[in-house]
Scaffold this motif. Structure first.
Motif, PDB file in Angstrom:
ATOM      1  N   PRO A  66       0.819  -1.214   0.000  1.00 30.97           N
ATOM      2  CA  PRO A  66       0.000   0.000   0.000  1.00 30.97           C
ATOM      3  C   PRO A  66       0.854   1.266   0.000  1.00 30.97           C
ATOM      4  O   PRO A  66       1.960   1.284   0.548  1.00 30.97           O
ATOM      5  CB  PRO A  66      -0.812  -0.120   1.289  1.00 30.97           C
ATOM      6  CG  PRO A  66      -0.087  -1.103   2.129  1.00 30.97           C
ATOM      7  CD  PRO A  66       0.658  -2.001   1.207  1.00 30.97           C
ATOM      8  N   ARG A  67       0.333   2.305  -0.614  1.00 27.60           N
ATOM      9  CA  ARG A  67       1.013   3.601  -0.596  1.00 27.60           C
ATOM     10  C   ARG A  67       0.837   4.238   0.776  1.00 27.60           C
ATOM     11  O   ARG A  67      -0.167   3.987   1.448  1.00 27.60           O
ATOM     12  CB  ARG A  67       0.399   4.529  -1.647  1.00 27.60           C
ATOM     13  CG  ARG A  67       0.454   4.006  -3.062  1.00 27.60           C
ATOM     14  CD  ARG A  67       1.814   4.201  -3.640  1.00 27.60           C
ATOM     15  NE  ARG A  67       1.786   3.966  -5.094  1.00 27.60           N
ATOM     16  CZ  ARG A  67       2.880   3.959  -5.838  1.00 27.60           C
ATOM     17  NH1 ARG A  67       4.055   4.158  -5.285  1.00 27.60           N
ATOM     18  NH2 ARG A  67       2.806   3.749  -7.125  1.00 27.60           N
ATOM     19  N   PRO A  68       1.771   5.087   1.162  1.00 31.22           N
ATOM     20  CA  PRO A  68       1.598   5.779   2.444  1.00 31.22           C
ATOM     21  C   PRO A  68       0.347   6.643   2.413  1.00 31.22           C
ATOM     22  O   PRO A  68       0.018   7.208   1.367  1.00 31.22           O
ATOM     23  CB  PRO A  68       2.845   6.673   2.527  1.00 31.22           C
ATOM     24  CG  PRO A  68       3.795   6.137   1.532  1.00 31.22           C
ATOM     25  CD  PRO A  68       3.005   5.458   0.479  1.00 31.22           C
ATOM     26  N   ALA A  69      -0.340   6.706   3.544  1.00 28.52           N
ATOM     27  CA  ALA A  69      -1.531   7.549   3.613  1.00 28.52           C
ATOM     28  C   ALA A  69      -1.576   8.240   4.968  1.00 28.52           C
ATOM     29  O   ALA A  69      -1.133   7.695   5.967  1.00 28.52           O
ATOM     30  CB  ALA A  69      -2.787   6.702   3.418  1.00 28.52           C
ATOM     31  N   LEU A  70      -2.084   9.451   4.952  1.00 28.81           N
ATOM     32  CA  LEU A  70      -2.181  10.198   6.196  1.00 28.81           C
ATOM     33  C   LEU A  70      -3.421  11.097   6.123  1.00 28.81           C
ATOM     34  O   LEU A  70      -3.559  11.898   5.191  1.00 28.81           O
ATOM     35  CB  LEU A  70      -0.918  11.048   6.417  1.00 28.81           C
ATOM     36  CG  LEU A  70      -0.756  11.658   7.806  1.00 28.81           C
ATOM     37  CD1 LEU A  70      -0.543  10.596   8.870  1.00 28.81           C
ATOM     38  CD2 LEU A  70       0.393  12.649   7.808  1.00 28.81           C
ATOM     39  N   GLY A  71      -4.318  10.940   7.065  1.00 30.05           N
ATOM     40  CA  GLY A  71      -5.517  11.789   7.143  1.00 30.05           C
ATOM     41  C   GLY A  71      -6.301  11.838   5.840  1.00 30.05           C
ATOM     42  O   GLY A  71      -6.684  12.912   5.385  1.00 30.05           O
ATOM     43  N   GLY A  72      -6.507  10.673   5.240  1.00 34.37           N
ATOM     44  CA  GLY A  72      -7.338  10.633   4.034  1.00 34.37           C
ATOM     45  C   GLY A  72      -6.591  10.911   2.743  1.00 34.37           C
ATOM     46  O   GLY A  72      -7.115  10.715   1.663  1.00 34.37           O
ATOM     47  N   ILE A  73      -5.350  11.409   2.864  1.00 35.94           N
ATOM     48  CA  ILE A  73      -4.575  11.650   1.646  1.00 35.94           C
ATOM     49  C   ILE A  73      -3.658  10.465   1.403  1.00 35.94           C
ATOM     50  O   ILE A  73      -2.903  10.052   2.291  1.00 35.94           O
ATOM     51  CB  ILE A  73      -3.711  12.921   1.776  1.00 35.94           C
ATOM     52  CG1 ILE A  73      -4.581  14.119   2.148  1.00 35.94           C
ATOM     53  CG2 ILE A  73      -2.927  13.170   0.490  1.00 35.94           C
ATOM     54  CD1 ILE A  73      -3.790  15.296   2.662  1.00 35.94           C
ATOM     55  N   THR A  74      -3.708   9.919   0.215  1.00 35.81           N
ATOM     56  CA  THR A  74      -2.791   8.847  -0.140  1.00 35.81           C
ATOM     57  C   THR A  74      -1.674   9.430  -1.002  1.00 35.81           C
ATOM     58  O   THR A  74      -1.940  10.178  -1.945  1.00 35.81           O
ATOM     59  CB  THR A  74      -3.518   7.739  -0.916  1.00 35.81           C
ATOM     60  OG1 THR A  74      -4.659   7.355  -0.148  1.00 35.81           O
ATOM     61  CG2 THR A  74      -2.616   6.530  -1.118  1.00 35.81           C
ATOM     62  N   PHE A  75      -0.452   9.117  -0.606  1.00 34.16           N
ATOM     63  CA  PHE A  75       0.696   9.645  -1.346  1.00 34.16           C
ATOM     64  C   PHE A  75       1.027   8.709  -2.497  1.00 34.16           C
ATOM     65  O   PHE A  75       1.584   7.642  -2.299  1.00 34.16           O
ATOM     66  CB  PHE A  75       1.920   9.774  -0.433  1.00 34.16           C
ATOM     67  CG  PHE A  75       1.721  10.726   0.707  1.00 34.16           C
ATOM     68  CD1 PHE A  75       2.175  12.037   0.613  1.00 34.16           C
ATOM     69  CD2 PHE A  75       1.085  10.320   1.871  1.00 34.16           C
ATOM     70  CE1 PHE A  75       1.990  12.918   1.660  1.00 34.16           C
ATOM     71  CE2 PHE A  75       0.898  11.204   2.929  1.00 34.16           C
ATOM     72  CZ  PHE A  75       1.352  12.502   2.819  1.00 34.16           C
ATOM     73  N   THR A  76       0.655   9.103  -3.709  1.00 34.12           N
ATOM     74  CA  THR A  76       0.924   8.249  -4.861  1.00 34.12           C
ATOM     75  C   THR A  76       1.888   8.943  -5.816  1.00 34.12           C
ATOM     76  O   THR A  76       2.241  10.107  -5.607  1.00 34.12           O
ATOM     77  CB  THR A  76      -0.369   7.968  -5.637  1.00 34.12           C
ATOM     78  OG1 THR A  76      -0.855   9.221  -6.127  1.00 34.12           O
ATOM     79  CG2 THR A  76      -1.415   7.306  -4.768  1.00 34.12           C
ATOM     80  N   MET A  77       2.270   8.204  -6.833  1.00 33.28           N
ATOM     81  CA  MET A  77       3.099   8.828  -7.859  1.00 33.28           C
ATOM     82  C   MET A  77       2.256   9.834  -8.649  1.00 33.28           C
ATOM     83  O   MET A  77       2.723  10.903  -9.021  1.00 33.28           O
ATOM     84  CB  MET A  77       3.666   7.768  -8.820  1.00 33.28           C
ATOM     85  CG  MET A  77       4.770   6.902  -8.244  1.00 33.28           C
ATOM     86  SD  MET A  77       6.159   7.817  -7.557  1.00 33.28           S
ATOM     87  CE  MET A  77       6.769   8.660  -9.013  1.00 33.28           C
ATOM     88  N   ALA A  78       0.992   9.459  -8.867  1.00 30.07           N
ATOM     89  CA  ALA A  78       0.121  10.294  -9.700  1.00 30.07           C
ATOM     90  C   ALA A  78      -0.107  11.674  -9.084  1.00 30.07           C
ATOM     91  O   ALA A  78      -0.051  12.686  -9.777  1.00 30.07           O
ATOM     92  CB  ALA A  78      -1.207   9.584  -9.935  1.00 30.07           C
TER      93      ALA A  78
END
Lengths: 259, 351
Positions: free
Chosen positions: B159-171
């Motif tokens: 899974p990509r890192p996520a914090l407070g509803g935001i997912t940190f993706t490449m996109a």
């Protein structure tokens, strides 16, 4: 009699059955300049190595300010107040002169990795204090204008002085100088003598290993003579210089003391 | 030659003037912040993120090799520890990426201590061999400890890192900013480290161990500390790297990875921070850019390293700074203030 600053009692050490230092006793009072002389291989540097905790003596005791320090680790001994220079210069060549001196303040610099990472007030205060102190020490040795040069780039005489500065920076009371005048020309030697006298005038105590008789006779309050691991004489410079055993063992002939 | 040197010193002095330095740093930061809007395709963005991660890895190894003088050939082992710790915690146990980093740091520090201990008795080549062995042991553990690591099958769908509803993706460039943030934080840390008692102690150990002991430095402690710091930084970068890749197995963390990190440190300039940046850019970008050369690229790669060793062994940006040691104004004022007792002694004027 007042208690000596350093009191070495009958230390002996042997390496692989060969006795390097045998029953050597030596004491130094506060603010004295004492020299340890003797021919090559007499065991002078070995005495230094025992004193600073590099070697453990086979027998004997060492007291510094009344506290027993033999069998203590080198780091502990530095903290207690004994520091040294080396016969073959051992500066941190790739560090600036002031950084070398700051390394000397290591054991007396009190802040954590946390303090330095977040540049806390404690860090800034301690660091400023130590930088100030380092420059003061460099002034004593006349190196303050070379503080930003790399230690390895300094001329030979200055490297010797930088080593002394680093030793003083540890906060030591007793400074052991291992052949500080080795390889120096007469002018550099004179400068060094002035330096050592000046350091003594600031309240430091000095134990010196030296080959240069001019240095030894000029500067020492007392002299110990070591030959083949044993003490063969001790006393005032004139007395030692005229001692037949010393002349025979070390000088191989008559010595004419200056004046 | 001499003139060239002097003009170089002047250039360095100019560049590191507080005002110039601030402007340059600001400009560099601004450029770094707008990178995602430069319209790079996802392939190039992936490389940019990879460069940032390798800069971080090199900064970590630099603490060991550049400052303390301990050559590690097993850095990939620490990267693997971080990557697997985070991956298992997030994927299997459903932890948040950022919480798992805490475990990752503790674990890496513990492994760092264990690997650091042999360094107390061994130096030089012998130590390098131990670290080399460590890297391989970690790989073997990954293969054998199947219930935890899924063995040679690897772990996919990280899974990509996520914090407070935001997912940190490449996109959404979250991965880019995250790796940039980690890189900058590590860089700042290294900067503060060098100019501190700890950094000086590490460099003293590299310079002359005996002399360091005689200055009261606990060499044991500082060597292990260097290993721990390098391990923690590598593990953090490894955690991030695994989420970028999305899939890890034992072949992600081969000896090649350790070699590349070490090459970056040597190529860029041991003991410098700027060197890690240039080293990573060259060694990570070059293979990608020269993909069209297929087999020949390794020839170029090797040639560059050979030429470097011959003509610039200190590394591309590995010059000795001629800048004065930074001293705060208050201290300078205190020193140059009213002359104290040393002035009238005469002894001090013999320099």
């Amino acid at each position: 009699m007042r208690e000596p600053l350093l009191d070495i009692k009958d230390i002996s050490i042997s390496f692989g059955g060969i006795s390097a230092v045998e029953d050597v006793s030596l004491n130094i009072s506060k603010n004295e300049i004492v020299s340890l002389i003797g021919p090559n291989g007499a065991g002078k540097t070995t005495v230094f190595n025992i004193l600073t905790g590099v070697y453990l003596p086979d027998s004997g005791e060492i007291y510094f300010k009344g506290e027993r320090i033999d069998r203590k680790r080198p780091q502990t001994i530095v903290k207690k107040g004994i520091s040294r220079t080396f016969q073959n210069i051992r500066l941190f060549k790739d560090m600036q002169v002031i950084e070398n001196v700051l390394v000397g303040t290591h054991t007396r610099t009190h802040y954590s990795l946390f303090d330095s990472t977040f540049r806390t007030r404690k860090f800034r205060k301690e660091e400023d204090e130590k930088i100030y102190k380092a420059i003061e020490i460099l002034k004593i040795l006349g190196l303050e204008n070379k503080k930003d040069e790399y230690a390895g780039d300094l001329p030979y005489g200055d490297q010797r002085k930088a080593e002394i500065a680093r030793a003083i920076a540890t906060g030591a009371e007793l400074i052991l100088l291992d052949e500080p005048a080795a390889g120096m020309n007469p002018q550099e030697t004179d400068e060094l003598l002035n330096c050592i006298r000046y350091i003594r005038s600031l309240g430091y105590t000095i134990l010196l290993i030296e080959h240069d008789m001019r240095v030894v006779m000029n500067i020492s309050d007392r002299i110990y003579v070591l030959d083949d691991g044993k003490l063969i004489a001790e006393g005032l410079p004139e007395a030692v210089a005229n001692n037949p055993r010393v002349i025979k063992a070390y000088l191989g002939g008559e010595l004419h003391v200056g004046n | 030659m001499r003139d060239k040197k002097i003009s170089f010193n002047n250039l360095e002095k100019f560049l590191y003037q507080p005002s110039v330095f601030m402007i340059l740093t600001g400009a560099a930061l601004a450029v770094l912040l707008i990178v995602p809007w430069l319209g790079l395709n996802s392939y190039l963005m992936n490389i940019v993120v990879k460069v940032a991660i390798y800069i971080t890895l090199a900064l970590g190894l630099n603490i060991l090799v550049g400052y303390t003088g301990l050559v590690s050939l097993g850095q990939a082992g620490f990267v693997a520890v971080g990557a697997y710790a985070t991956t298992i915690l997030t994927k299997v146990y459903g932890w948040n990426f950022f919480t798992s980093l805490i475990v990752c740091v503790v674990l890496a520090a513990a492994v760092g201590i264990v690997i650091g201990l042999p360094s107390l008795r061994l130096t030089g080549t012998y130590l390098s061999i131990i670290t080399l062995g460590f890297g391989e042991i970690i790989r073997t553990v990954i293969i054998v400890w199947e219930p935890l690591t899924n063995g040679p099958m690897g772990i996919r769908g990280i899974p990509r890192p996520a914090l407070g509803g935001i997912t940190f993706t490449m996109a959404n460039s979250g991965m880019y900013y995250l790796s940039l943030l980690l890189m900058l934080l590590v860089m700042l840390f290294c900067r503060t480290l060098v100019r501190s008692k700890t950094g000086r102690a590490l460099r003293a150990v590299k310079g002359d161990e005996t002399a360091a002991v005689m200055m009261g430095i606990n060499v044991t402690y500082y060597k292990v500390l260097a290993f721990v710091l390098a391990a923690v930084i590598s593990a953090l970068a490894g955690s991030l790297y695994s989420t970028q890749l999305g899939y890890i197995d034992q072949n992600t963390f081969t000896f090649d990875m350790s070699t590349i990190i070490l090459s970056i440190v040597i190529l860029g300039g041991m003991g410098t921070l700027r060197g890690m940046v240039i080293g990573s850019i060259i060694l990570i970008l070059l293979p990608e850019l020269s993909r069209s050369l297929t087999d020949y690229r390794f020839v170029i790669y090797g040639l560059i390293l050979i030429l470097m060793m011959r003509f610039r062994p200190q590394g591309i940006l590995g010059w000795k700074s001629r800048l004065p040691y930074p001293i705060r104004k208050t201290v300078i004022e205190r020193i140059s203030g009213p002359q104290n007792q040393t002035a009238d002694d005469g002894e001090t004027n013999h320099a």
